[in-house]
Scaffold this active site. Structure first.
Site, PDB file in Angstrom:
ATOM      1  N   LYS A   1       0.864  -1.194   0.000  1.00 26.08           N
ATOM      2  CA  LYS A   1       0.000   0.000   0.000  1.00 26.08           C
ATOM      3  C   LYS A   1       0.893   1.234   0.000  1.00 26.08           C
ATOM      4  O   LYS A   1       1.810   1.345   0.800  1.00 26.08           O
ATOM      5  CB  LYS A   1      -0.864  -0.017   1.259  1.00 26.08           C
ATOM      6  CG  LYS A   1      -1.633   1.244   1.540  1.00 26.08           C
ATOM      7  CD  LYS A   1      -1.434   1.760   2.969  1.00 26.08           C
ATOM      8  CE  LYS A   1       0.006   2.044   3.268  1.00 26.08           C
ATOM      9  NZ  LYS A   1       0.288   2.863   4.449  1.00 26.08           N
TER      10      LYS A   1
ATOM     11  N   PRO B   1       9.776  -5.296   2.172  1.00 27.28           N
ATOM     12  CA  PRO B   1      10.552  -4.932   3.364  1.00 27.28           C
ATOM     13  C   PRO B   1       9.640  -4.615   4.544  1.00 27.28           C
ATOM     14  O   PRO B   1       8.551  -4.067   4.349  1.00 27.28           O
ATOM     15  CB  PRO B   1      11.346  -3.698   2.921  1.00 27.28           C
ATOM     16  CG  PRO B   1      10.795  -3.277   1.610  1.00 27.28           C
ATOM     17  CD  PRO B   1      10.019  -4.410   1.033  1.00 27.28           C
ATOM     18  N   VAL B   2      10.075  -4.987   5.760  1.00 26.29           N
ATOM     19  CA  VAL B   2       9.214  -4.773   6.940  1.00 26.29           C
ATOM     20  C   VAL B   2       9.470  -3.390   7.537  1.00 26.29           C
ATOM     21  O   VAL B   2      10.519  -2.784   7.299  1.00 26.29           O
ATOM     22  CB  VAL B   2       9.422  -5.877   8.008  1.00 26.29           C
ATOM     23  CG1 VAL B   2       9.039  -7.238   7.450  1.00 26.29           C
ATOM     24  CG2 VAL B   2      10.846  -5.897   8.519  1.00 26.29           C
TER      25      VAL B   2
ATOM     26  N   SER C   1       8.302  -0.439   6.823  1.00 25.55           N
ATOM     27  CA  SER C   1       8.826   0.401   5.748  1.00 25.55           C
ATOM     28  C   SER C   1       7.805   1.334   5.112  1.00 25.55           C
ATOM     29  O   SER C   1       8.049   1.873   4.039  1.00 25.55           O
ATOM     30  CB  SER C   1       9.444  -0.488   4.667  1.00 25.55           C
ATOM     31  OG  SER C   1       8.451  -1.119   3.912  1.00 25.55           O
TER      32      SER C   1
ATOM     33  N   GLY D   1       3.038  -3.527   4.735  1.00 24.80           N
ATOM     34  CA  GLY D   1       3.211  -4.963   4.490  1.00 24.80           C
ATOM     35  C   GLY D   1       2.477  -5.815   5.520  1.00 24.80           C
ATOM     36  O   GLY D   1       1.708  -6.706   5.161  1.00 24.80           O
ATOM     37  N   GLY D   2       2.687  -5.528   6.803  1.00 29.19           N
ATOM     38  CA  GLY D   2       2.024  -6.292   7.868  1.00 29.19           C
ATOM     39  C   GLY D   2       0.514  -6.122   7.794  1.00 29.19           C
ATOM     40  O   GLY D   2      -0.249  -7.076   8.009  1.00 29.19           O
ATOM     41  N   SER D   3       0.062  -4.906   7.470  1.00 24.72           N
ATOM     42  CA  SER D   3      -1.379  -4.642   7.356  1.00 24.72           C
ATOM     43  C   SER D   3      -1.978  -5.410   6.181  1.00 24.72           C
ATOM     44  O   SER D   3      -3.078  -5.963   6.279  1.00 24.72           O
ATOM     45  CB  SER D   3      -1.633  -3.144   7.143  1.00 24.72           C
ATOM     46  OG  SER D   3      -1.061  -2.404   8.188  1.00 24.72           O
ATOM     47  N   ALA D   4      -1.249  -5.440   5.051  1.00 25.24           N
ATOM     48  CA  ALA D   4      -1.736  -6.169   3.870  1.00 25.24           C
ATOM     49  C   ALA D   4      -1.798  -7.666   4.176  1.00 25.24           C
ATOM     50  O   ALA D   4      -2.727  -8.358   3.755  1.00 25.24           O
ATOM     51  CB  ALA D   4      -0.831  -5.895   2.671  1.00 25.24           C
TER      52      ALA D   4
ATOM     53  N   ASP E   1      -3.999   0.849   9.117  1.00 24.31           N
ATOM     54  CA  ASP E   1      -3.893   0.624   7.675  1.00 24.31           C
ATOM     55  C   ASP E   1      -4.583  -0.661   7.218  1.00 24.31           C
ATOM     56  O   ASP E   1      -4.660  -0.922   6.016  1.00 24.31           O
ATOM     57  CB  ASP E   1      -2.411   0.523   7.273  1.00 24.31           C
ATOM     58  CG  ASP E   1      -1.771   1.883   7.080  1.00 24.31           C
ATOM     59  OD1 ASP E   1      -2.513   2.873   6.928  1.00 24.31           O
ATOM     60  OD2 ASP E   1      -0.531   1.939   7.072  1.00 24.31           O
TER      61      ASP E   1
HETATM   62  O1  C5P Z   1      -2.321   1.442  13.803  1.00 23.56           O
HETATM   63  P1  C5P Z   1      -0.886   1.120  13.606  1.00 23.56           P
HETATM   64  O2  C5P Z   1      -0.419  -0.025  14.469  1.00 23.56           O
HETATM   65  O3  C5P Z   1      -0.501   0.978  12.189  1.00 23.56           O
HETATM   66  O4  C5P Z   1      -0.090   2.424  14.132  1.00 23.56           O
HETATM   67  C1  C5P Z   1       1.215   2.384  14.625  1.00 23.56           C
HETATM   68  C2  C5P Z   1       1.477   3.666  15.408  1.00 23.56           C
HETATM   69  O5  C5P Z   1       1.482   4.792  14.536  1.00 23.56           O
HETATM   70  C3  C5P Z   1       0.445   3.999  16.465  1.00 23.56           C
HETATM   71  O6  C5P Z   1       0.756   3.384  17.691  1.00 23.56           O
HETATM   72  C4  C5P Z   1       0.552   5.517  16.567  1.00 23.56           C
HETATM   73  O7  C5P Z   1       1.662   5.884  17.376  1.00 23.56           O
HETATM   74  C5  C5P Z   1       0.897   5.924  15.148  1.00 23.56           C
HETATM   75  N1  C5P Z   1      -0.287   6.336  14.368  1.00 23.56           N
HETATM   76  C6  C5P Z   1      -0.873   7.560  14.607  1.00 23.56           C
HETATM   77  N2  C5P Z   1      -1.955   7.951  13.857  1.00 23.56           N
HETATM   78  C7  C5P Z   1      -2.445   7.166  12.894  1.00 23.56           C
HETATM   79  C8  C5P Z   1      -1.860   5.902  12.628  1.00 23.56           C
HETATM   80  C9  C5P Z   1      -0.775   5.521  13.380  1.00 23.56           C
HETATM   81  O8  C5P Z   1      -0.436   8.309  15.475  1.00 23.56           O
HETATM   82  N3  C5P Z   1      -3.489   7.571  12.168  1.00 23.56           N
END
Ligand code: C5P
Length: 307
Positions: A10, A101-102, A104, A108-111, A141
């Site tokens: 993504k 790549p992780v 990054s 990737g993990g979300s997909a 994501d």
């Molecule tokens: O939701 P995800 O695990 O992908 O987000 C990782 C980190 O990125 C969250 O813990 C937060 O610190 C930050 N984040 C954020 N605002 C978002 C998405 C992520 O602050 N809309």
């Protein structure tokens, strides 16, 4: 029963930070698109003896991941187990080919989690679930990765709007091999005291590649400057991408460090990707997914903000 599914990278064509919620998450405005580059998941449903799902991880970036309960694929399986009120996950055997790549900025993990939600719900015959809503509990994501087509992302990433089909475009991805932690980049953005940015103003639709580029030039990624401050090689990657013939736009995706270049001509994109690989960076190039029929309704405009 055996199922196979790609989990495409993504890319955030732009990412404006428009606000911050009380829980610390940031409100965003972004346009997510999907590259041809993908991880692959294979799911086999078999008689189990009780207990956990079997997860094996292979591929060029497999060594960077643990196959434990924290893995987003197994967390996705656990969410569906709870929803289906199943006793355990022992009938699931999952093979993840990690090509992306992780840590990054390309989800990737979300997909992978989204692909796991799609495949496991299909294998278990769970037809009526709202996988995007379930995905929200796994990461900001994940919802957009469930359908894997271009969408406008708002809220913290969970408010999704369809967009008209995008023009044909070749996208080059480059990653310099340095993992970047998303929370650290958001923290650096806050420390910079940069102001919130309004949502992007886009034309109702992009009929040509040039129309898309001229709109995108008026957008940006708010996380790019703080990510470069934490990881200066991102600036070098962008400079090399920008210097390539035919690169109409070069920018970082998500919280980095992966950057992308947009090209109208395939030969230019392939030549750029080869030159970036020669520098010792990871790179891939291909035609992006334009969205096809799913995004073609006249009711959808690029500038629309649905709730
Ligand atoms: O939701 P995800 O695990 O992908 O987000 C990782 C980190 O990125 C969250 O813990 C937060 O610190 C930050 N984040 C954020 N605002 C978002 C998405 C992520 O602050 N809309």
């Amino acid at each position: 029963m055996s199922l196979k599914s790609p989990a495409n990278a993504k890319i955030n064509l732009f990412l404006h930070i428009t606000g911050r919620r009380a829980n610390g998450y940031h409100e965003l405005d972004s346009l997510a698109v999907f590259a041809s580059t993908a991880d692959t998941l294979e799911l086999t449903l078999a008689e189990g003896v009780g207990g956990r799902a079997a997860l094996s991880i292979e591929g060029p970036f497999g060594a960077g991941l643990q196959a434990d309960e924290g893995n987003l694929v197994l967390r996705a399986a656990a969410v569906l187990r709870d929803k289906a009120k199943k006793a355990d996950l022992s009938d699931l055997s999952i093979r993840l080919m990690k090509n992306l790549p992780v840590a990054s900025g390309i989800g990737g993990g979300s997909a992978d989690a989204a692909a796991a939600l799609r495949m496991i719900s299909q294998a278990w015959g769970l037809d009526c679930l709202n996988l995007e809503a379930l995905g929200e509990t796994l990461g900001a994501d994940v919802p957009v990765c469930v359908a894997g087509r271009p969408r406008r992302m708002q809220g913290i990433g969970e408010i999704l709007s369809d967009v008209p089909p995008l023009p044909r475009c070749f996208m080059v991805l480059v990653n310099p091999g340095v993992p970047v932690a998303t929370p650290a980049v958001f923290k650096a953005w806050r420390a910079s005291e940069a102001p919130f940015t309004p949502a992007a103003e886009l034309s109702p639709r992009w009929d040509t590649f040039d129309a898309m580029i001229s709109d995108l030039e008026r957008t940006h990624n708010d996380l790019q400057a703080p990510a470069i401050a934490l990881c200066p090689v991102i600036g070098d990657v962008l400079a090399v991408l920008r210097s390539r013939t035919g690169c109409a736009l070069a920018r970082m995706s998500g919280s980095g460090a992966t950057c992308f270049g947009l090209f109208e001509r395939e030969a230019d994109a392939l030549a750029a990707s080869a030159a970036l690989l020669a520098k010792g960076w990871w790179s891939d190039a291909g035609l992006w997914s334009t969205g096809g029929a799913a995004g073609s309704s006249a009711a959808h405009e690029l500038g629309a903000t649905e709730r």
